[in-house]
Design a protein around this motif. Structure first.
Motif, PDB file in Angstrom:
ATOM      1  N   ASN A 168     -34.829 -35.998 -54.240  1.00  0.00           N
ATOM      2  CA  ASN A 168     -34.879 -35.164 -53.042  1.00  0.00           C
ATOM      3  C   ASN A 168     -33.866 -35.605 -51.986  1.00  0.00           C
ATOM      4  O   ASN A 168     -33.269 -34.770 -51.327  1.00  0.00           O
TER       5      ASN A 168
ATOM      6  N   GLN B  24     -38.016 -30.407 -47.363  1.00  0.00           N
ATOM      7  CA  GLN B  24     -36.708 -30.401 -48.013  1.00  0.00           C
ATOM      8  C   GLN B  24     -36.116 -29.000 -48.089  1.00  0.00           C
ATOM      9  O   GLN B  24     -34.937 -28.798 -47.778  1.00  0.00           O
TER      10      GLN B  24
ATOM     11  N   SER C  94     -30.902 -32.266 -56.716  1.00  0.00           N
ATOM     12  CA  SER C  94     -31.608 -32.064 -55.455  1.00  0.00           C
ATOM     13  C   SER C  94     -32.337 -30.725 -55.531  1.00  0.00           C
ATOM     14  O   SER C  94     -31.690 -29.674 -55.554  1.00  0.00           O
TER      15      SER C  94
END
Length: 477
Positions: free
Chosen positions: A331, A10, A349
């Motif tokens: 995420n 991520q 996020s």
């Protein structure tokens, strides 16, 4: 700039997305070919499959002539080894590492050039902890960001039906503020689309409004413009991982905190690590457990597990059972955009929250701060003005003289950081002093050399154009 990003998770993917649009030559290294293929389908970059902590793979990624390596794999050890190899074997000038362990972060000598040779250490978990703490201080804010060494605060709030500004033009805000306080609406998003804020722009219910003021004024400004909300006192955290533990540690002295953890060994470890937090072994999606622990009396529920679906389920259940406000760690950007505004008040996020500090360091130069807004769709940056009217396109000019790209708003300037400013009193004898003069930007405000200019870009692609405007040259007249 030639940049190697180690890790396509991520954080790595968000960093690549943030830098590839700025005409950098990006190579991403990861051991997962499918993850790399997915990234290459979306972005114009090169990928290499392999172990990021080995010289052979780094050489294949172009380390011999790279300008920067950004090691953001899940392993602290791999990131540290990669940075050391980048210095000692490949002589890469700038080395950045993502680190989770407190041992490395608290002992700066370990990161020095004669040890692991890390120029900049990023700890996303700590960045997220600080971010959530700011949200707690502003109970109805969607986002809270600081600029200019904390002198300026930017708060995103949702305009509500019956609010003082709803149905009125922005210029009417002045009528609701004391004469000594100035503030600026830096941007408005309506139905996920930017609305350029001008004096005659009318605020509508449901608008996402970004409000900016000096840090000492932001609470009075919000109190004038929004209905009063009770301060947060009781907090429940779901998930006792790295983020949950950091949050509980930072909050337990000021708030009543309960933490739910689903793994017994981890729950026992947390109980030993924390002093004033009640640690509960159980499932945060268990309705009976939440009711038993008086979820309806909680001011805030923080869903901080590693599983997006669990966070969404636990957060939605907490809200249905009566919790006043719910924040969930999500995420997947698509999930965060889909759930926010429903039972879950804010979807965070982690990659988008933590990327700002890294981007500010990567861009370096005169960019002092970068904050990702609206999950990466927009950016706010703090950039230092240099030169004079002959060598700069912005210095010595009124804001309305500069040819700003469409979608760019100059919100504030901070100057004279060596100058003490009295911003209040703790009592009759003690003054509260801050350093730096905050100037809320208006059309006739003149940008001076050394000013820290806070700029809102409704689209991320505008950042590069703004940076070019601030470049100093010898051909401007």
């Amino acid at each position: 700039m030639k940049i190697i990003i180690l890790g396509a998770g991520q954080v790595g993917a968000s960093v690549a997305e943030g830098l590839v649009s700025e005409e950098n030559d990006i190579t991403v290294v990861d051991q997962d070919p499918a993850r790399l293929a997915q990234l290459q389908d979306r972005l114009d970059l090169r990928t290499v499959v392999g172990d990021a902590a080995t010289p052979t793979v780094l050489r294949s990624a172009g380390a011999e002539d790279a300008d920067m390596v950004i090691a953001v794999t899940q392993s602290d050890q791999a990131n540290l080894v990669a940075c050391k190899l980048g210095q000692s074997v490949f002589n890469i000038p700038t080395r950045i590492a993502r680190l989770r362990s407190r041992d490395f972060l608290e002992d700066e000598s370990l990161l020095a050039s004669d040890n692991f040779a890390v120029d900049f250490a990023l700890c996303p978990e700590q960045v997220i902890t600080d971010y959530i703490r700011r949200l707690i201080e502003f109970p109805r804010a969607l986002q809270v960001l600081n600029f200019a060494r904390g002198r300026v605060c930017l708060v995103a709030v949702r305009a509500y039906e019956g609010g003082l500004l709803v149905g009125k033009p922005i210029k009417a805000m002045r009528e609701h503020l004391p004469p000594e306080i100035d503030a600026r609406i830096a941007a408005i998003f309506r139905d996920n689309q930017p609305v350029f804020p001008e004096g005659d722009t009318v605020v509508k219910a449901g608008d996402e409004v970004f409000l900016l003021a000096a840090a000492e004024n932001i609470h009075p400004v919000l109190n004038q413009l929004r209905r009063q909300t009770a301060r947060v006192e009781r907090i429940m955290i779901a998930g006792g991982g790295n983020i949950g533990l950091r949050l509980a540690k930072s909050l337990e002295e000021r708030y009543e905190v309960k933490l739910i953890e689903g793994r017994r060994p981890r729950a026992e470890l947390l109980a030993n690590e924390l002093n004033d937090t009640l640690v509960l072994y159980g499932d945060a999606t268990d309705e009976d457990l939440l009711e038993q622990e008086n979820i309806a009396e909680m001011d805030l529920f923080l869903a901080m597990t590693n599983d997006d679906e669990d966070n969404i389920m636990a957060g939605s259940l907490a809200k249905r059972l009566g919790c006043k406000r719910v924040v969930a760690l999500v995420n997947r950007r698509a999930y965060a955009e889909m759930i926010e505004g429903g039972p879950i008040d804010i979807g965070i996020s982690p990659a988008q929250v933590s990327i700002g500090t890294l981007l500010a360091y990567v861009r370096q130069g005169d960019v002092a701060e970068v904050h990702s807004l609206r999950r990466g769709a927009a950016e706010a940056l703090e950039i230092v003005a240099h030169g004079d009217r002959n060598t700069s396109k912005v210095v010595g000019r009124r804001i309305d003289e500069v040819q700003w790209p469409k979608g760019v708003t100059v919100a504030a300037l901070v100057r004279n950081f060596e100058q003490p400013i009295v911003v209040g009193q703790t009592d009759d004898w003690t003054a509260i002093t801050r350093y730096g003069e905050v100037v809320i930007a208006h059309h006739d405000t003149v940008i001076e050399p050394g000013d820290h200019v806070i700029i809102f870009c409704t689209r991320k692609k505008l950042v590069k154009k703004v940076e070019k405007l601030f470049q100093v040259g010898f051909h401007f007249v």
